[in-house]
Motif scaffolding. Structure first.
Motif, PDB file in Angstrom:
ATOM      1  N   GLY A 104       0.810  -1.213   0.000  1.00 57.18           N
ATOM      2  CA  GLY A 104       0.000   0.000   0.000  1.00 57.18           C
ATOM      3  C   GLY A 104       0.842   1.261   0.000  1.00 57.18           C
ATOM      4  N   VAL A 105       1.857   1.308   0.832  1.00 57.24           N
ATOM      5  CA  VAL A 105       2.710   2.497   0.923  1.00 57.24           C
ATOM      6  C   VAL A 105       3.423   2.742  -0.405  1.00 57.24           C
ATOM      7  CG1 VAL A 105       4.719   3.506   2.062  1.00 57.24           C
ATOM      8  CG2 VAL A 105       2.994   2.284   3.408  1.00 57.24           C
ATOM      9  N   LEU A 106       4.018   1.682  -0.990  1.00 53.23           N
ATOM     10  CA  LEU A 106       4.745   1.844  -2.249  1.00 53.23           C
ATOM     11  C   LEU A 106       3.805   2.216  -3.390  1.00 53.23           C
ATOM     12  CD1 LEU A 106       7.242  -1.159  -2.012  1.00 53.23           C
ATOM     13  CD2 LEU A 106       7.771   1.268  -1.764  1.00 53.23           C
ATOM     14  N   THR A 107       2.645   1.571  -3.452  1.00 57.15           N
ATOM     15  CA  THR A 107       1.692   1.863  -4.523  1.00 57.15           C
ATOM     16  C   THR A 107       1.228   3.313  -4.468  1.00 57.15           C
ATOM     17  OG1 THR A 107       0.906  -0.430  -4.567  1.00 57.15           O
ATOM     18  CG2 THR A 107      -0.560   1.235  -5.486  1.00 57.15           C
TER      19      THR A 107
ATOM     20  N   THR B 122       2.789   5.914  -3.043  1.00 58.05           N
ATOM     21  CA  THR B 122       3.828   6.949  -3.085  1.00 58.05           C
ATOM     22  C   THR B 122       4.608   6.955  -4.400  1.00 58.05           C
ATOM     23  OG1 THR B 122       5.322   5.426  -1.920  1.00 58.05           O
ATOM     24  CG2 THR B 122       4.115   7.035  -0.591  1.00 58.05           C
ATOM     25  N   VAL B 123       5.065   5.794  -4.865  1.00 54.10           N
ATOM     26  CA  VAL B 123       5.911   5.753  -6.070  1.00 54.10           C
ATOM     27  C   VAL B 123       5.341   4.895  -7.186  1.00 54.10           C
ATOM     28  CG1 VAL B 123       8.080   6.301  -4.910  1.00 54.10           C
ATOM     29  CG2 VAL B 123       7.302   3.938  -4.975  1.00 54.10           C
ATOM     30  N   GLY B 124       4.209   4.229  -6.958  1.00 62.62           N
ATOM     31  CA  GLY B 124       3.589   3.440  -8.019  1.00 62.62           C
ATOM     32  C   GLY B 124       3.661   1.951  -7.744  1.00 62.62           C
ATOM     33  N   TRP B 125       2.686   1.211  -8.311  1.00 66.68           N
ATOM     34  CA  TRP B 125       2.605  -0.232  -8.040  1.00 66.68           C
ATOM     35  C   TRP B 125       3.843  -0.977  -8.512  1.00 66.68           C
ATOM     36  CZ3 TRP B 125       3.170  -3.654 -11.974  1.00 66.68           C
ATOM     37  CH2 TRP B 125       2.913  -3.216 -13.272  1.00 66.68           C
ATOM     38  N   GLU B 126       4.554  -0.442  -9.535  1.00 65.42           N
ATOM     39  CA  GLU B 126       5.747  -1.135 -10.036  1.00 65.42           C
ATOM     40  C   GLU B 126       6.793  -1.347  -8.957  1.00 65.42           C
ATOM     41  OE1 GLU B 126       4.001   1.433 -13.378  1.00 65.42           O
ATOM     42  OE2 GLU B 126       4.500   1.658 -11.239  1.00 65.42           O
ATOM     43  N   TRP B 127       6.804  -0.452  -7.965  1.00 61.99           N
ATOM     44  CA  TRP B 127       7.845  -0.508  -6.943  1.00 61.99           C
ATOM     45  C   TRP B 127       7.612  -1.596  -5.906  1.00 61.99           C
ATOM     46  CZ3 TRP B 127      12.566   1.603  -6.786  1.00 61.99           C
ATOM     47  CH2 TRP B 127      12.861   2.518  -7.795  1.00 61.99           C
ATOM     48  N   ILE B 128       6.449  -2.207  -5.899  1.00 59.78           N
ATOM     49  CA  ILE B 128       6.296  -3.366  -5.023  1.00 59.78           C
ATOM     50  C   ILE B 128       7.165  -4.521  -5.510  1.00 59.78           C
ATOM     51  CG2 ILE B 128       3.953  -2.699  -4.351  1.00 59.78           C
ATOM     52  CD1 ILE B 128       2.830  -4.816  -6.150  1.00 59.78           C
ATOM     53  N   PHE B 129       7.610  -4.427  -6.778  1.00 59.69           N
ATOM     54  CA  PHE B 129       8.531  -5.433  -7.335  1.00 59.69           C
ATOM     55  C   PHE B 129       9.959  -4.894  -7.416  1.00 59.69           C
ATOM     56  CE2 PHE B 129       4.322  -6.216  -9.328  1.00 59.69           C
ATOM     57  CZ  PHE B 129       4.042  -7.399  -8.684  1.00 59.69           C
ATOM     58  N   PHE B 130      10.122  -3.630  -7.807  1.00 59.30           N
ATOM     59  CA  PHE B 130      11.474  -3.069  -7.904  1.00 59.30           C
ATOM     60  C   PHE B 130      12.209  -3.114  -6.568  1.00 59.30           C
ATOM     61  CE2 PHE B 130      10.119  -0.205 -11.666  1.00 59.30           C
ATOM     62  CZ  PHE B 130      10.506  -1.179 -12.570  1.00 59.30           C
ATOM     63  N   VAL B 131      11.473  -2.990  -5.464  1.00 60.52           N
ATOM     64  CA  VAL B 131      12.123  -2.960  -4.150  1.00 60.52           C
ATOM     65  C   VAL B 131      12.857  -4.266  -3.852  1.00 60.52           C
ATOM     66  CG1 VAL B 131      10.159  -3.860  -2.812  1.00 60.52           C
ATOM     67  CG2 VAL B 131      11.755  -2.236  -1.752  1.00 60.52           C
ATOM     68  N   ASN B 132      12.453  -5.356  -4.528  1.00 64.30           N
ATOM     69  CA  ASN B 132      13.114  -6.643  -4.290  1.00 64.30           C
ATOM     70  C   ASN B 132      14.540  -6.692  -4.834  1.00 64.30           C
ATOM     71  OD1 ASN B 132      10.880  -7.802  -3.050  1.00 64.30           O
ATOM     72  ND2 ASN B 132      10.032  -8.567  -4.971  1.00 64.30           N
ATOM     73  N   VAL B 133      14.849  -5.827  -5.793  1.00 64.86           N
ATOM     74  CA  VAL B 133      16.169  -5.912  -6.437  1.00 64.86           C
ATOM     75  C   VAL B 133      17.293  -5.585  -5.448  1.00 64.86           C
ATOM     76  CG1 VAL B 133      17.620  -5.035  -8.295  1.00 64.86           C
ATOM     77  CG2 VAL B 133      15.182  -5.469  -8.715  1.00 64.86           C
ATOM     78  N   PRO B 134      17.301  -4.416  -4.786  1.00 64.68           N
ATOM     79  CA  PRO B 134      18.382  -4.190  -3.802  1.00 64.68           C
ATOM     80  C   PRO B 134      18.328  -5.151  -2.623  1.00 64.68           C
ATOM     81  CG  PRO B 134      16.722  -2.440  -3.679  1.00 64.68           C
ATOM     82  CD  PRO B 134      16.417  -3.237  -4.911  1.00 64.68           C
TER      83      PRO B 134
END
Length: 496
Positions: free
Chosen positions: A154-157, A159-171
């Motif tokens: 919810g927070v990522l969606t 603030t920065v968009g739903w795509e970041w619920i997946f991008f955050v996994n990379v780091p």
């Protein structure tokens, strides 16, 4: 030179990756309404974003547990972590709902490579009398991740968009790889054969069953294509799964699912119970997301924060519950946890109206956190306590598969239940029209709230049945008693 094994640093290193893959079982839940609107999809298609992940997670688990036994759990865990991280990047870059579903399936396969290795390593590096506390910490991470997923989503969606619920996994995936490479010990493998016929029967059977259940409403439980009907797919899936069990019984080589593991009653009880836990946990966040965002008009961040008490309470109590299960045994701990969780879901369902004060909806959330804190660790200890180390990967794979199968079935049943209750309570219901910003009348808004509250009862029933199974069938035993086989390493660690 003998390798120095430091169990707790190894556990915390594994927990980073384990936390990440379990977060992704529920992180999409709170973002589902936004993804539905972004791709102009319908409810059933959007739920496939979760179901594809869970299905690809569940099907390979039996074989990936054996891969860890054969090639070493650390090596297989790291390979799975790479696959998962790259697939997360692909999910964030998806430009269609089909591409997102496909990338989620690859993500699920990476998770399947990782999960059995975490339990197998814990079972091999911790002595029996300290394993309950370790499994308590591991279980707390599992429970916390499952509940943090919707909040983080919810927070990522928002603030920065739903795509970041997946991008955050990379780091996070990169950090998890480096830490595991450094701290997780290299454990020797054991030779195994691989039952590819078993993999085929279980995989195809589970896919047909889930596809038939989840898509049944779309095809009005009738014809899909020519002679293929919804019910023919469901029946075929059940038949293939029965054939899989029969094949495991008659296979004289090395079966994919060693049925001998189920001779231990507590292993059987733990597997039956974790299946229902998978159903209950998966069926919980999606109705809440639609209720808060569509029915009550909250943005994803505020909707996610309504679930925060679950995560906080579960995370705080988890380690204490692990110590308690070491002292008194897991039977009554898990029984109490399931009773509390079922009560919390009923309370939630009774409170979800359009005019319910938000502070009141935080109370069942906190109560559910108390219940979840006592589920995962004690159940995992029950399942793995008597496993010989040569079967740690196989047993962990069976247990993890059972949990994920419950999640897959729960996701499919939820799709059916949500569509049915929405159609019942909203006149002229159109699946694609229910998303944030929908112009619902007061009557339709009330109908949506009722439909979502009724959908939550699936979780309540699952947890209530868990309580019954545990109290009636789990075999109590002195929790200080030594486990079955031990290795030289475990005897040395215990100072004997």
């Amino acid at each position: 030179m003998t390798q120095t094994v430091r169990p707790w640093p190894a556990l915390w290193a594994l927990c980073i990756g384990f936390f990440m893959i379990l977060v992704d079982t529920t992180i999409v839940a709170i973002a589902n309404p936004v993804i539905l609107a972004a791709f102009d999809a319908d409810l059933t298609t959007v739920i496939w974003v979760t179901s594809a992940y869970l299905l690809a997670y569940a099907v390979p688990l039996l074989i990936t547990g054996r891969l860890g036994d054969r090639f070493g759990p650390k090596r297989v865990y790291l390979i799975g972590l790479v696959v998962f991280t790259l697939a997360s990047l692909a999910c964030g870059l998806a430009d269609s709902i089909g591409m997102l579903i496909a990338a989620r399936a690859v993500q699920g396969f990476g998770a399947a490579l990782m999960t059995p290795q975490t339990m197998a390593i814990i079972a091999r590096v911790f002595p029996p009398r300290g394993r309950g506390q370790a499994m308590g910490a591991w279980g707390a991470v599992g429970g916390l991740a499952t509940l943090v997923g919707p909040i983080l989503g919810g927070v990522l969606t928002d603030t920065v968009g739903w795509e970041w619920i997946f991008f955050v996994n990379v780091p996070v995936g990169i950090v998890a790889f480096l830490v595991a490479w450094r701290l997780v010990p290299n454990l020797e493998g054991h030779p195994h054969r691989f039952d590819w016929l078993g993999v085929t029967l279980s995989g195809v059977g589970l896919f047909l069953l889930v596809f038939g259940i989840q898509e049944g409403e779309v095809y009005d439980w009738g014809v899909i294509l020519g002679p293929i009907t919804v019910w023919s797919l469901i029946i075929s899936g059940v038949v293939l799964l029965v054939l899989f069990v029969v094949w495991q019984r008659v296979n004289r080589a090395e079966p994919l699912m060693p049925l001998a593991l189920f001779r231990d009653r507590n292993f059987s009880v733990a597997n039956a119970t974790i299946f229902l836990v998978g159903v209950g946990i998966t069926a919980m966040p999606v109705p809440l997301a639609f209720y808060f965002q569509v029915g009550r008009g909250l943005d994803p961040t505020l909707a996610a924060l309504m679930l925060a008490p679950m995560a906080v309470v579960s995370g705080v109590l988890g380690p204490f519950v692990g110590k308690l299960s070491d002292r008194v045994g897991p039977r009554w701990v898990t029984f109490a946890a399931f009773v509390v969780s079922a009560a919390a879901m009923v309370w939630y369902a009774a409170t979800m109206t359009l005019d319910a004060p938000f502070w009141l909806l935080l109370l069942p959330s906190a109560l559910l956190g108390i219940g979840v804190s006592g589920m995962f660790g004690p159940l995992a200890s029950t399942a793995t306590r008597n496993l010989p180390h040569t079967q740690a990967g196989a047993g962990s794979g069976v247990y993890s598969t059972t949990r994920q199968m419950g999640s897959v079935i729960g996701s499919a049943l939820l799709a059916v239940l949500m569509n049915a209750t929405l159609a019942l309570h909203i006149s002229g219901f159109v699946p694609g029209a229910i998303h944030p910003g929908s112009d619902l009348s007061a009557e339709d808004g009330s109908g949506l709230a009722t439909a979502m509250s009724q959908s939550l009862l699936l979780s309540a029933v699952a947890f209530a049945v868990c309580a019954i199974v545990v109290v009636l069938f789990e075999k109590p035993r002195p929790w200080g008693a030594p486990a079955a086989p031990q290795t030289v390493e475990s005897v040395v660690r215990e100072g004997r």
